[in-house]
Design a protein around this motif. Structure first.
Motif, PDB file in Angstrom:
ATOM      1  N   CYS A 347      41.679  51.722 -10.228  1.00  0.00           N
ATOM      2  CA  CYS A 347      42.462  52.076  -9.036  1.00  0.00           C
ATOM      3  C   CYS A 347      43.414  53.225  -9.345  1.00  0.00           C
ATOM      4  O   CYS A 347      43.592  54.140  -8.533  1.00  0.00           O
ATOM      5  N   ARG A 348      44.004  53.188 -10.531  1.00  0.00           N
ATOM      6  CA  ARG A 348      44.921  54.260 -10.917  1.00  0.00           C
ATOM      7  C   ARG A 348      44.178  55.584 -11.075  1.00  0.00           C
ATOM      8  O   ARG A 348      44.646  56.622 -10.599  1.00  0.00           O
ATOM      9  N   LYS A 349      43.008  55.539 -11.719  1.00  0.00           N
ATOM     10  CA  LYS A 349      42.229  56.763 -11.922  1.00  0.00           C
ATOM     11  C   LYS A 349      41.774  57.377 -10.597  1.00  0.00           C
ATOM     12  O   LYS A 349      41.685  58.599 -10.459  1.00  0.00           O
ATOM     13  N   LEU A 350      41.475  56.498  -9.637  1.00  0.00           N
ATOM     14  CA  LEU A 350      40.975  56.981  -8.347  1.00  0.00           C
ATOM     15  C   LEU A 350      42.099  57.236  -7.352  1.00  0.00           C
ATOM     16  O   LEU A 350      41.842  57.526  -6.174  1.00  0.00           O
ATOM     17  N   ASP A 351      43.346  57.087  -7.823  1.00  0.00           N
ATOM     18  CA  ASP A 351      44.524  57.366  -6.988  1.00  0.00           C
ATOM     19  C   ASP A 351      44.513  56.533  -5.705  1.00  0.00           C
ATOM     20  O   ASP A 351      44.762  57.049  -4.617  1.00  0.00           O
ATOM     21  N   MET A 352      44.211  55.249  -5.850  1.00  0.00           N
ATOM     22  CA  MET A 352      44.263  54.340  -4.702  1.00  0.00           C
ATOM     23  C   MET A 352      45.185  53.173  -5.050  1.00  0.00           C
ATOM     24  O   MET A 352      45.408  52.884  -6.232  1.00  0.00           O
ATOM     25  N   PRO A 353      45.761  52.526  -4.036  1.00  0.00           N
ATOM     26  CA  PRO A 353      46.675  51.407  -4.305  1.00  0.00           C
ATOM     27  C   PRO A 353      46.004  50.325  -5.141  1.00  0.00           C
ATOM     28  O   PRO A 353      44.828  50.019  -4.930  1.00  0.00           O
ATOM     29  N   HIS A 354      46.750  49.785  -6.078  1.00  0.00           N
ATOM     30  CA  HIS A 354      46.186  48.741  -6.944  1.00  0.00           C
ATOM     31  C   HIS A 354      45.910  47.477  -6.137  1.00  0.00           C
ATOM     32  O   HIS A 354      46.754  47.010  -5.367  1.00  0.00           O
ATOM     33  N   LYS A 355      44.725  46.941  -6.312  1.00  0.00           N
ATOM     34  CA  LYS A 355      44.362  45.680  -5.676  1.00  0.00           C
ATOM     35  C   LYS A 355      43.721  44.783  -6.745  1.00  0.00           C
ATOM     36  O   LYS A 355      43.019  45.256  -7.632  1.00  0.00           O
ATOM     37  N   THR A 356      43.943  43.492  -6.607  1.00  0.00           N
ATOM     38  CA  THR A 356      43.452  42.522  -7.585  1.00  0.00           C
ATOM     39  C   THR A 356      42.001  42.149  -7.284  1.00  0.00           C
ATOM     40  O   THR A 356      41.485  42.439  -6.193  1.00  0.00           O
ATOM     41  N   PRO A 357      41.325  41.480  -8.219  1.00  0.00           N
ATOM     42  CA  PRO A 357      39.953  41.024  -7.958  1.00  0.00           C
ATOM     43  C   PRO A 357      39.838  40.128  -6.724  1.00  0.00           C
ATOM     44  O   PRO A 357      38.794  40.094  -6.072  1.00  0.00           O
ATOM     45  N   HIS A 358      40.917  39.405  -6.390  1.00  0.00           N
ATOM     46  CA  HIS A 358      40.852  38.545  -5.196  1.00  0.00           C
ATOM     47  C   HIS A 358      40.711  39.371  -3.922  1.00  0.00           C
ATOM     48  O   HIS A 358      40.152  38.897  -2.928  1.00  0.00           O
ATOM     49  N   LYS A 359      41.204  40.615  -3.948  1.00  0.00           N
ATOM     50  CA  LYS A 359      41.067  41.485  -2.775  1.00  0.00           C
ATOM     51  C   LYS A 359      39.599  41.906  -2.605  1.00  0.00           C
ATOM     52  O   LYS A 359      39.160  42.187  -1.489  1.00  0.00           O
ATOM     53  N   ILE A 360      38.849  41.933  -3.714  1.00  0.00           N
ATOM     54  CA  ILE A 360      37.408  42.188  -3.618  1.00  0.00           C
ATOM     55  C   ILE A 360      36.747  41.034  -2.877  1.00  0.00           C
ATOM     56  O   ILE A 360      35.880  41.234  -2.023  1.00  0.00           O
ATOM     57  N   ARG A 361      37.173  39.827  -3.189  1.00  0.00           N
ATOM     58  CA  ARG A 361      36.630  38.644  -2.512  1.00  0.00           C
ATOM     59  C   ARG A 361      36.939  38.680  -1.010  1.00  0.00           C
ATOM     60  O   ARG A 361      36.100  38.343  -0.173  1.00  0.00           O
ATOM     61  N   LYS A 362      38.142  39.111  -0.672  1.00  0.00           N
ATOM     62  CA  LYS A 362      38.502  39.226   0.746  1.00  0.00           C
ATOM     63  C   LYS A 362      37.689  40.332   1.422  1.00  0.00           C
ATOM     64  O   LYS A 362      37.318  40.223   2.594  1.00  0.00           O
ATOM     65  N   THR A 363      37.418  41.380   0.665  1.00  0.00           N
ATOM     66  CA  THR A 363      36.580  42.465   1.194  1.00  0.00           C
ATOM     67  C   THR A 363      35.186  41.941   1.509  1.00  0.00           C
ATOM     68  O   THR A 363      34.617  42.238   2.565  1.00  0.00           O
ATOM     69  N   TYR A 364      34.636  41.159   0.603  1.00  0.00           N
ATOM     70  CA  TYR A 364      33.306  40.570   0.782  1.00  0.00           C
ATOM     71  C   TYR A 364      33.275  39.685   2.034  1.00  0.00           C
ATOM     72  O   TYR A 364      32.366  39.788   2.867  1.00  0.00           O
ATOM     73  N   GLY A 365      34.287  38.829   2.185  1.00  0.00           N
ATOM     74  CA  GLY A 365      34.355  37.964   3.363  1.00  0.00           C
ATOM     75  C   GLY A 365      34.443  38.761   4.645  1.00  0.00           C
ATOM     76  O   GLY A 365      33.807  38.421   5.658  1.00  0.00           O
ATOM     77  N   SER A 366      35.224  39.845   4.640  1.00  0.00           N
ATOM     78  CA  SER A 366      35.356  40.692   5.821  1.00  0.00           C
ATOM     79  C   SER A 366      34.031  41.362   6.175  1.00  0.00           C
ATOM     80  O   SER A 366      33.674  41.474   7.353  1.00  0.00           O
ATOM     81  N   ILE A 367      33.290  41.813   5.148  1.00  0.00           N
ATOM     82  CA  ILE A 367      31.993  42.458   5.385  1.00  0.00           C
ATOM     83  C   ILE A 367      31.029  41.477   6.044  1.00  0.00           C
ATOM     84  O   ILE A 367      30.308  41.830   6.986  1.00  0.00           O
ATOM     85  N   LEU A 368      31.009  40.226   5.587  1.00  0.00           N
ATOM     86  CA  LEU A 368      30.110  39.227   6.178  1.00  0.00           C
ATOM     87  C   LEU A 368      30.430  39.004   7.652  1.00  0.00           C
ATOM     88  O   LEU A 368      29.526  38.969   8.505  1.00  0.00           O
TER      89      LEU A 368
END
Length: 420
Positions: A347-368
């Motif tokens: 996240c730091r390298k890509l200059d985006m706000p830091h998000k935890t692995p749990h936010k990936i899980r929330k992203t997955y749920g939102s996509i479904l």
């Protein structure tokens, strides 16, 4: 060996010799057993006494100290050694019937861990929670509490610690367990459930935590950007993060995966375990262990891996063909903390706000949900008991401002009708 230890040894030998004699001569009966138990109990209480017993030189009376909350200790005297011992025994009997809040909590918390009703991490978390809220009154005697005390105590915690509704719920769980234990042990006679019914608390008293969509999920643009980076920098850590994005697994579930958890030509991954992390009592050392069941009962599930990502599993297995776990480095299982650090760096390298692995899980749920997947399938894949949990806590809007504006601008009702 000091005189107190010698006396203790002699008393135990007397009890042993008595039981042996009665047993060998077939004279052991209930009354005798009760007498021996009473002797043992008295000796046990005397052994708890931290002060010595002595005889005065001038008056031949017997003396000792008793602990005192205000004066630290008070001097007592009696005419005979038996009388002073009875004072000591009665004092410690009363203490057994009136333990401190700390003692009640420790017994409740330790017992739940012993019976495997809670994990080691939950056990340590409760210790921290107790210390936070009861630290100033941990030495208060349980019999000195009543419904009025508990009502005032619980209501005062909300403003004192600016508590959220969830934090207060966690505290209630701890207090309920402690005081149910106290009632079962007959230390108190009131019902903690009734106390909670009398709490005068309004929803507006709790601190509200407002989290923006951008804080809770990876947006469509961020997902594209991070996946592109992962594809260009494939190693075991980045392959694991890709797997999180396309399966919605919890990070603790990911790091304990084993080769035989993948079935049906790697189309399905069985989630049956998770990692638990905790710090040992009075230690800063972090312990990473495996819990033989997921976070919840619904967490026991089979997750389907999309066809386009089957190569990820194959590549992971090829990278570690003989390992006990899928994710290993230098012969050791990779822990959740390693993946958290890697995601933070990306996240730091890509200059985006830091998000935890749990936010990936929330992203997955939102996509479904955004793709109108069947609600039963969503709950099965997420490991939730019902769709309400997914919709309320996991579904967020991932579209950019420009995309939102484009969608609204293309709605006929929001367009200006020009006159013909």
């Amino acid at each position: 060996m000091n005189s107190h230890t010698v006396e203790h040894h002699c008393d135990n030998k007397k009890i042993y010799d008595m039981l042996k004699y009665l047993s060998e001569n077939d004279k052991l009966d209930i009354q005798q057993i009760q007498n021996v138990y009473a002797m043992t109990k008295k000796q046990e209480l005397l052994n708890r006494h931290i002060y010595s017993i002595w005889q005065g030189k001038n008056d031949s009376k017997f003396y000792t100290y008793l602990p005192d909350d205000k004066k630290k200790r008070i001097l007592v005297k009696r005419n005979t050694e038996e009388e002073i011992q009875n004072v000591v025994i009665n004092y410690w009997k009363e203490q057994e019937l009136n333990p401190t809040l700390q003692e009640v909590f420790d017994e409740w918390n330790d017992r739940r861990l012993e019976l495997k009703k809670i994990s080691a991490s939950t056990h340590v978390r409760y210790i921290a929670l107790f210390q936070k809220h009861f630290g100033d009154i941990k030495d208060k005697k349980i019999r000195n509490t009543d419904t009025e005390f508990l009502l005032n105590f619980m209501e005062a915690q909300i403003p004192k610690f600016s508590m959220t509704a969830k934090a207060f719920s966690n505290l209630k769980t701890l207090v309920k367990g402690m005081f149910k234990k106290a009632k079962r042990s007959k230390f108190i006679d009131f019902d903690i459930e009734q106390v909670f019914l009398e709490l005068d608390i309004q929803e507006r008293e709790f601190r509200k935590v407002v989290k923006e969509d951008s804080q809770e999920v990876f947006s469509e643009e961020e997902t594209d950007k991070i996946m592109s980076y992962l594809f260009q920098n494939l190693d075991i850590y980045n392959l694991g993060i890709i797997l999180l994005f396309v399966t919605g697994m919890r990070i603790g579930e990911l790091v304990v995966l084993q080769p035989n958890d993948f079935i049906n030509d790697n189309h399905i991954v069985k989630v049956r375990k998770t990692e638990t992390r905790y710090k040992e009592k009075d230690s800063h050392t972090c312990i990473y262990a495996i819990k033989e069941f997921p976070k919840t009962e619904a967490g026991v599930r089979d997750i389907i891996i999309p066809d386009d990502y089957l190569w990820v599993v194959k590549r992971l297995k090829m990278a570690n063909p003989f390992g006990e776990f899928i994710f290993m480095n230098r012969g050791k299982r990779i822990t959740t903390n390693s993946f958290r650090r890697r995601l933070k760096d990306i996240c730091r390298k890509l200059d985006m706000p830091h998000k935890t692995p749990h936010k990936i899980r929330k992203t997955y749920g939102s996509i479904l949900i955004d793709n109108n997947v069947d609600t039963r399938l969503i709950t099965d894949l997420m490991g939730h008991t019902d769709i309400v949990c997914t919709e309320r806590h996991y579904h967020r809007n991932r579209k950019s401002i420009d995309r939102k504006a484009e969608i609204l601008s293309n709605i006929p009702d929001f367009q200006i009708k020009t006159a013909r």
